[in-house]
Scaffold this motif. Structure first.
Motif, PDB file in Angstrom:
ATOM      1  N   ALA A  43      -4.264   0.460  -1.534  1.00 22.12           N
ATOM      2  CA  ALA A  43      -3.730  -0.893  -1.621  1.00 22.12           C
ATOM      3  C   ALA A  43      -3.621  -1.338  -3.077  1.00 22.12           C
ATOM      4  O   ALA A  43      -4.342  -0.852  -3.956  1.00 22.12           O
ATOM      5  N   ARG A  99      -4.527  -5.449  -1.405  1.00 17.85           N
ATOM      6  CA  ARG A  99      -4.274  -5.684   0.020  1.00 17.85           C
ATOM      7  C   ARG A  99      -2.820  -5.390   0.377  1.00 17.85           C
ATOM      8  O   ARG A  99      -1.940  -5.340  -0.486  1.00 17.85           O
ATOM      9  N   HIS A 136      -0.409  -8.803   4.170  1.00 19.08           N
ATOM     10  CA  HIS A 136      -0.842 -10.173   3.952  1.00 19.08           C
ATOM     11  C   HIS A 136       0.372 -11.101   4.061  1.00 19.08           C
ATOM     12  O   HIS A 136       1.448 -10.668   4.450  1.00 19.08           O
ATOM     13  N   GLY A 140      -4.749 -10.243   5.033  1.00 20.76           N
ATOM     14  CA  GLY A 140      -4.290  -8.885   4.801  1.00 20.76           C
ATOM     15  C   GLY A 140      -5.390  -7.877   5.042  1.00 20.76           C
ATOM     16  O   GLY A 140      -6.475  -8.197   5.551  1.00 20.76           O
ATOM     17  N   MET A 141      -5.112  -6.638   4.646  1.00 16.38           N
ATOM     18  CA  MET A 141      -6.074  -5.560   4.868  1.00 16.38           C
ATOM     19  C   MET A 141      -5.996  -4.558   3.726  1.00 16.38           C
ATOM     20  O   MET A 141      -5.040  -4.535   2.955  1.00 16.38           O
ATOM     21  N   ASN A 142      -7.049  -3.758   3.609  1.00 16.24           N
ATOM     22  CA  ASN A 142      -7.090  -2.659   2.647  1.00 16.24           C
ATOM     23  C   ASN A 142      -7.456  -1.392   3.397  1.00 16.24           C
ATOM     24  O   ASN A 142      -8.617  -1.190   3.771  1.00 16.24           O
ATOM     25  N   ASP A 200      -4.470  -9.550   9.675  1.00 17.47           N
ATOM     26  CA  ASP A 200      -3.364  -8.968   8.913  1.00 17.47           C
ATOM     27  C   ASP A 200      -2.133  -8.977   9.809  1.00 17.47           C
ATOM     28  O   ASP A 200      -2.207  -9.323  10.990  1.00 17.47           O
ATOM     29  N   ASN A 225      -2.970  -4.751  -5.966  1.00 21.15           N
ATOM     30  CA  ASN A 225      -3.020  -6.200  -6.200  1.00 21.15           C
ATOM     31  C   ASN A 225      -2.251  -6.567  -7.465  1.00 21.15           C
ATOM     32  O   ASN A 225      -2.580  -7.526  -8.156  1.00 21.15           O
ATOM     33  N   GLN A 255     -10.571  -6.074   6.391  1.00 22.17           N
ATOM     34  CA  GLN A 255      -9.648  -7.186   6.534  1.00 22.17           C
ATOM     35  C   GLN A 255     -10.131  -8.380   5.711  1.00 22.17           C
ATOM     36  O   GLN A 255     -11.323  -8.538   5.455  1.00 22.17           O
ATOM     37  N   MET A 256      -9.202  -9.242   5.303  1.00 18.83           N
ATOM     38  CA  MET A 256      -9.525 -10.398   4.484  1.00 18.83           C
ATOM     39  C   MET A 256      -9.253 -11.698   5.247  1.00 18.83           C
ATOM     40  O   MET A 256      -8.420 -11.748   6.148  1.00 18.83           O
ATOM     41  N   GLU A 264       0.831  -1.208   0.000  1.00 19.53           N
ATOM     42  CA  GLU A 264       0.000   0.000   0.000  1.00 19.53           C
ATOM     43  C   GLU A 264       0.861   1.252   0.000  1.00 19.53           C
ATOM     44  O   GLU A 264       2.022   1.242   0.415  1.00 19.53           O
TER      45      GLU A 264
END
Length: 359
Positions: free
Chosen positions: A96, A123, A126, A140-142, A183, A98, A155-156, A91
């Motif tokens: 973020a 993200r 991660h 991970g996170m955004n 994350d 990909n 969050q994922m 990020e």
């Protein structure tokens, strides 16, 4: 290549060749056997080892003057397969990514991969781990998306596999108890399995719990351990050497405040008691790294190297070498800059660090 060798003598039974390694530009830090074959009138000889490229020291940091297609970012992942380095996500100013980039260390050329099919959402923070020829990305996170209900960053909890040969992503539909959203965790491969531990949960705010193991053949998660003895933390640094995983530092709190980082060292191997899988190591030689998290960690020639990181009071530029056999720490050359949350990976004789932020 031309100019890197000369024929000393030749007969029907023997060919003697002299190499000038200063002119073998394609080595680019390669360590291992140097293989060669002879071609005469279109016929090839057997491929045979002609030399052994050994690591040389002392360690020194240097800037790689190589045009890079990536813009600055923190908390990406960098992993290696064969002679290639893969960088995914990260990020910049809460935006973020990909994208997936590859640096070919044989040619020192960047490639932007097309990534066929559906891709993981953007993200950072991660984990990425190679098992065979697939790169597994988890969680991970955004920071650019705020959940309207929790008012926290998104969050994922998803698992993706990137197939190197097909240049294709696939979302992995899994069974078993999932690690859930998190994350700033860590992952590693051991005996063909993916291990995942630690990290941060934003809603409700707490350290992520449990020590998980994933079997790629069955696409199945297993809660390997949920003991209260687990050294829960976020942003630790880990690396595997000789069937053991070593963990250094970390932040044993879900709160974003200065200080209180660990300087602890832990070790895991599959033969340990599941109720206490991580052993805290205290009987080592030398001075352990100071308290820190979000630092870089890599392995070269059987030794683990650490650099960078912070405790929010100050950041670090020391480079620390850890010898697992001797259980000893040694301070090496300082990094050119202080970095927090860089991507990093080892390949050949190089430990490559990219991105992060300065503090």
């Amino acid at each position: 290549g031309p100019g890197s060798f000369a024929i000393v003598s030749a007969s029907t039974s023997e060919l003697v060749v002299e190499f000038d390694f200063s002119k073998v530009d394609a080595l680019h830090g390669y360590v291992g056997p140097l293989l060669a074959k002879v071609t005469v009138d279109g016929s090839d000889s057997d491929v045979v080892p002609v030399a052994e490229i050994l690591p040389a020291g002392p360690m020194a940091w240097g800037y790689v003057n190589l045009p890079c297609p990536l813009h600055g970012r923190k908390a990406p992942t960098m992993v290696t397969l064969e002679n290639r380095l893969y960088i995914f996500g990260g990020e910049n100013d809460n935006h973020a990514e990909n994208d997936l980039f590859v640096l070919d260390l044989a040619t020192l050329e960047w490639h932007v991969l097309a990534q066929n099919g559906e891709k993981p959402a953007p993200r950072s923070h991660h984990s990425s781990t190679f098992i065979g020829r697939k790169m597994y990305v988890f969680g991970g996170m955004n920071a650019g998306i705020v959940d309207p209900e929790t008012k926290q960053f998104k969050q994922m909890s998803d698992l993706w596999a990137y197939d190197v040969d097909a240049d294709r992503w696939q979302k992995v539909e899994t069974s078993g108890p999932s690690p859930g959203q998190r994350d700033s965790h860590m992952s590693f491969e051991m005996n063909g399995k993916l291990y995942l531990f630690g990290g941060n949960l934003l809603h409700p705010p707490q350290l992520a719990t449990g020590f998980y193991r994933f079997c790629p053949e069955r696409a199945e998660w297993e809660l390997f351990c949920e003991s209260k003895s687990l050294p829960l933390c976020r942003y630790p640094a880990v690396h595997t050497v000789g069937g053991k995983c070593w963990m250094f530092g970390g932040f044993p709190s879900h709160e974003n405040k200065a200080g209180f980082r660990w300087e602890n060292t832990y070790c895991f191997h599959e033969g340990r008691d599941k109720e206490e899988p991580w052993e805290r190591v205290t009987n080592f030689q030398g001075s352990a790294p100071s308290d820190r998290d979000a630092h870089a960690c890599g392995m070269l020639h059987g030794k683990v190297f650490m650099a960078s990181g912070w405790n929010q009071y100050h950041s670090n530029n020391q480079t620390i070498e850890f010898d697992p056999e001797k259980r000893s720490f040694q301070t090496l050359a300082n990094c050119p800059t202080t970095r927090v949350a860089p991507g990093n990976a080892c390949l050949g004789n190089y430990w490559i660090n990219y991105g992060g932020f300065q503090f």
